[in-house]
Motif scaffolding. Structure first.
Motif, PDB file in Angstrom:
ATOM      1  N   LYS A  30       0.807  -1.219   0.000  1.00  0.00           N
ATOM      2  CA  LYS A  30       0.000   0.000   0.000  1.00  0.00           C
ATOM      3  C   LYS A  30       0.842   1.271   0.000  1.00  0.00           C
ATOM      4  O   LYS A  30       0.307   2.355  -0.203  1.00  0.00           O
ATOM      5  CB  LYS A  30      -0.958  -0.013   1.183  1.00  0.00           C
ATOM      6  CG  LYS A  30      -2.002  -1.104   1.074  1.00  0.00           C
ATOM      7  CD  LYS A  30      -2.942  -1.091   2.262  1.00  0.00           C
ATOM      8  CE  LYS A  30      -3.996  -2.166   2.130  1.00  0.00           C
ATOM      9  NZ  LYS A  30      -4.949  -2.146   3.261  1.00  0.00           N
ATOM     10  N   LYS A  81      -6.594 -15.660  11.116  1.00  0.00           N
ATOM     11  CA  LYS A  81      -6.705 -14.840   9.910  1.00  0.00           C
ATOM     12  C   LYS A  81      -6.998 -13.385  10.289  1.00  0.00           C
ATOM     13  O   LYS A  81      -6.464 -12.462   9.676  1.00  0.00           O
ATOM     14  CB  LYS A  81      -7.793 -15.400   8.991  1.00  0.00           C
ATOM     15  CG  LYS A  81      -7.353 -16.675   8.276  1.00  0.00           C
ATOM     16  CD  LYS A  81      -8.484 -17.374   7.549  1.00  0.00           C
ATOM     17  CE  LYS A  81      -8.944 -16.624   6.340  1.00  0.00           C
ATOM     18  NZ  LYS A  81      -9.950 -17.390   5.562  1.00  0.00           N
ATOM     19  N   ASN A  82      -7.816 -13.188  11.317  1.00  0.00           N
ATOM     20  CA  ASN A  82      -8.104 -11.829  11.778  1.00  0.00           C
ATOM     21  C   ASN A  82      -6.871 -11.172  12.378  1.00  0.00           C
ATOM     22  O   ASN A  82      -6.641  -9.974  12.191  1.00  0.00           O
ATOM     23  CB  ASN A  82      -9.255 -11.833  12.785  1.00  0.00           C
ATOM     24  CG  ASN A  82     -10.592 -12.113  12.138  1.00  0.00           C
ATOM     25  OD1 ASN A  82     -10.792 -11.840  10.956  1.00  0.00           O
ATOM     26  ND2 ASN A  82     -11.506 -12.673  12.904  1.00  0.00           N
ATOM     27  N   HIS A 141      -3.743 -11.906  11.547  1.00  0.00           N
ATOM     28  CA  HIS A 141      -2.888 -11.612  10.393  1.00  0.00           C
ATOM     29  C   HIS A 141      -3.368 -10.339   9.695  1.00  0.00           C
ATOM     30  O   HIS A 141      -2.565  -9.478   9.338  1.00  0.00           O
ATOM     31  CB  HIS A 141      -2.884 -12.800   9.421  1.00  0.00           C
ATOM     32  CG  HIS A 141      -1.906 -12.658   8.308  1.00  0.00           C
ATOM     33  ND1 HIS A 141      -2.212 -12.003   7.136  1.00  0.00           N
ATOM     34  CD2 HIS A 141      -0.625 -13.084   8.182  1.00  0.00           C
ATOM     35  CE1 HIS A 141      -1.167 -12.035   6.334  1.00  0.00           C
ATOM     36  NE2 HIS A 141      -0.179 -12.677   6.947  1.00  0.00           N
ATOM     37  N   TRP A 142      -4.687 -10.215   9.535  1.00  0.00           N
ATOM     38  CA  TRP A 142      -5.236  -9.011   8.918  1.00  0.00           C
ATOM     39  C   TRP A 142      -4.855  -7.781   9.736  1.00  0.00           C
ATOM     40  O   TRP A 142      -4.409  -6.775   9.187  1.00  0.00           O
ATOM     41  CB  TRP A 142      -6.761  -9.114   8.787  1.00  0.00           C
ATOM     42  CG  TRP A 142      -7.346  -7.891   8.170  1.00  0.00           C
ATOM     43  CD1 TRP A 142      -7.487  -7.628   6.843  1.00  0.00           C
ATOM     44  CD2 TRP A 142      -7.809  -6.729   8.862  1.00  0.00           C
ATOM     45  NE1 TRP A 142      -8.023  -6.377   6.668  1.00  0.00           N
ATOM     46  CE2 TRP A 142      -8.231  -5.801   7.893  1.00  0.00           C
ATOM     47  CE3 TRP A 142      -7.921  -6.390  10.202  1.00  0.00           C
ATOM     48  CZ2 TRP A 142      -8.754  -4.557   8.217  1.00  0.00           C
ATOM     49  CZ3 TRP A 142      -8.442  -5.146  10.536  1.00  0.00           C
ATOM     50  CH2 TRP A 142      -8.848  -4.247   9.540  1.00  0.00           C
ATOM     51  N   TYR A 143      -5.033  -7.857  11.054  1.00  0.00           N
ATOM     52  CA  TYR A 143      -4.707  -6.718  11.905  1.00  0.00           C
ATOM     53  C   TYR A 143      -3.228  -6.330  11.792  1.00  0.00           C
ATOM     54  O   TYR A 143      -2.890  -5.155  11.694  1.00  0.00           O
ATOM     55  CB  TYR A 143      -5.055  -7.029  13.362  1.00  0.00           C
ATOM     56  CG  TYR A 143      -4.622  -5.944  14.313  1.00  0.00           C
ATOM     57  CD1 TYR A 143      -5.282  -4.725  14.344  1.00  0.00           C
ATOM     58  CD2 TYR A 143      -3.528  -6.133  15.151  1.00  0.00           C
ATOM     59  CE1 TYR A 143      -4.871  -3.709  15.203  1.00  0.00           C
ATOM     60  CE2 TYR A 143      -3.112  -5.128  16.006  1.00  0.00           C
ATOM     61  CZ  TYR A 143      -3.784  -3.918  16.031  1.00  0.00           C
ATOM     62  OH  TYR A 143      -3.361  -2.915  16.866  1.00  0.00           O
ATOM     63  N   ASN A 161      -2.661  -5.470   7.487  1.00  0.00           N
ATOM     64  CA  ASN A 161      -3.587  -4.799   6.564  1.00  0.00           C
ATOM     65  C   ASN A 161      -3.163  -3.399   6.177  1.00  0.00           C
ATOM     66  O   ASN A 161      -3.564  -2.896   5.133  1.00  0.00           O
ATOM     67  CB  ASN A 161      -5.019  -4.802   7.120  1.00  0.00           C
ATOM     68  CG  ASN A 161      -5.244  -3.724   8.154  1.00  0.00           C
ATOM     69  OD1 ASN A 161      -5.440  -2.568   7.812  1.00  0.00           O
ATOM     70  ND2 ASN A 161      -5.219  -4.085   9.412  1.00  0.00           N
ATOM     71  N   TYR A 184      -0.465  -4.647   3.175  1.00  0.00           N
ATOM     72  CA  TYR A 184      -0.788  -5.530   2.051  1.00  0.00           C
ATOM     73  C   TYR A 184      -2.293  -5.732   1.888  1.00  0.00           C
ATOM     74  O   TYR A 184      -3.003  -5.939   2.873  1.00  0.00           O
ATOM     75  CB  TYR A 184      -0.146  -6.912   2.252  1.00  0.00           C
ATOM     76  CG  TYR A 184       1.339  -6.874   2.444  1.00  0.00           C
ATOM     77  CD1 TYR A 184       2.192  -6.518   1.415  1.00  0.00           C
ATOM     78  CD2 TYR A 184       1.902  -7.212   3.674  1.00  0.00           C
ATOM     79  CE1 TYR A 184       3.570  -6.490   1.592  1.00  0.00           C
ATOM     80  CE2 TYR A 184       3.281  -7.182   3.862  1.00  0.00           C
ATOM     81  CZ  TYR A 184       4.107  -6.820   2.825  1.00  0.00           C
ATOM     82  OH  TYR A 184       5.457  -6.791   3.005  1.00  0.00           O
ATOM     83  N   GLU A 185      -2.751  -5.728   0.639  1.00  0.00           N
ATOM     84  CA  GLU A 185      -4.158  -5.993   0.336  1.00  0.00           C
ATOM     85  C   GLU A 185      -4.544  -7.427   0.708  1.00  0.00           C
ATOM     86  O   GLU A 185      -5.704  -7.687   1.023  1.00  0.00           O
ATOM     87  CB  GLU A 185      -4.441  -5.763  -1.157  1.00  0.00           C
ATOM     88  CG  GLU A 185      -4.353  -4.322  -1.600  1.00  0.00           C
ATOM     89  CD  GLU A 185      -5.453  -3.444  -1.021  1.00  0.00           C
ATOM     90  OE1 GLU A 185      -6.530  -3.949  -0.658  1.00  0.00           O
ATOM     91  OE2 GLU A 185      -5.210  -2.225  -0.936  1.00  0.00           O
ATOM     92  N   ALA A 238      -3.730  -9.202   3.246  1.00  0.00           N
ATOM     93  CA  ALA A 238      -3.680  -9.505   4.679  1.00  0.00           C
ATOM     94  C   ALA A 238      -4.932 -10.268   5.106  1.00  0.00           C
ATOM     95  O   ALA A 238      -6.039  -9.947   4.697  1.00  0.00           O
ATOM     96  CB  ALA A 238      -3.555  -8.217   5.486  1.00  0.00           C
ATOM     97  N   GLY A 239      -4.716 -11.304   5.918  1.00  0.00           N
ATOM     98  CA  GLY A 239      -5.825 -12.080   6.458  1.00  0.00           C
ATOM     99  C   GLY A 239      -6.384 -13.124   5.514  1.00  0.00           C
ATOM    100  O   GLY A 239      -7.373 -13.768   5.832  1.00  0.00           O
ATOM    101  N   GLN A 240      -5.744 -13.321   4.376  1.00  0.00           N
ATOM    102  CA  GLN A 240      -6.207 -14.307   3.402  1.00  0.00           C
ATOM    103  C   GLN A 240      -5.153 -15.399   3.235  1.00  0.00           C
ATOM    104  O   GLN A 240      -3.968 -15.147   3.404  1.00  0.00           O
ATOM    105  CB  GLN A 240      -6.440 -13.647   2.046  1.00  0.00           C
ATOM    106  CG  GLN A 240      -7.436 -12.516   2.075  1.00  0.00           C
ATOM    107  CD  GLN A 240      -7.461 -11.775   0.753  1.00  0.00           C
ATOM    108  OE1 GLN A 240      -7.168 -12.320  -0.303  1.00  0.00           O
ATOM    109  NE2 GLN A 240      -7.815 -10.504   0.810  1.00  0.00           N
TER     110      GLN A 240
END
Length: 105
Positions: free
Chosen positions: A17, A56-57, A59-61, A64, A67-68, A70-72
């Motif tokens: 980003k 996953k949440n 990782h997203w936190y 995010n 990286y787009e 994140a959490g996937q």
């Protein structure tokens, strides 16, 4: 998704980003952001069962802001030395096995 789709065109740098095109600079930025967020997470106790969605949440936190994706789950294999990553097809199964061991301690 193909591996090349994760990279900034013409580089070996993950799309980010900040549009940083130097791996060293991206690594420094990532470490700064993730460390700050890990410190915040460290303030909270994990309550309940640790499961795939919770990880996953997390990782997203942590990622995010950078990286787009994140959490996937990855859709391609990645490699670093030493190899420490599951093949993308095995991520969910390996993670579930690990979580089962963790939650049964």
């Amino acid at each position: 998704m193909k591996w090349e789709e994760y990279l900034i065109e013409g580089t070996e740098v993950l799309k980010n980003k900040f549009n940083i095109t130097d791996n060293s600079e991206l690594s420094k930025k990532e470490k700064k952001i993730v460390l700050e967020r890990l410190c915040v997470l460290n303030l909270y106790e994990v309550i309940g069962t640790l499961d795939i969605e919770r990880l996953k949440n997390i990782h997203w936190y942590l990622f995010n802001a950078i990286y787009e994706f994140a959490g996937q789950f990855r859709e391609v294999d990645i490699f670093k030395k030493p190899p420490a990553f599951s093949k993308f097809q095995d991520i969910e199964k390996n993670l579930q096995d690990l979580l089962n061991r963790y939650n049964n301690i």
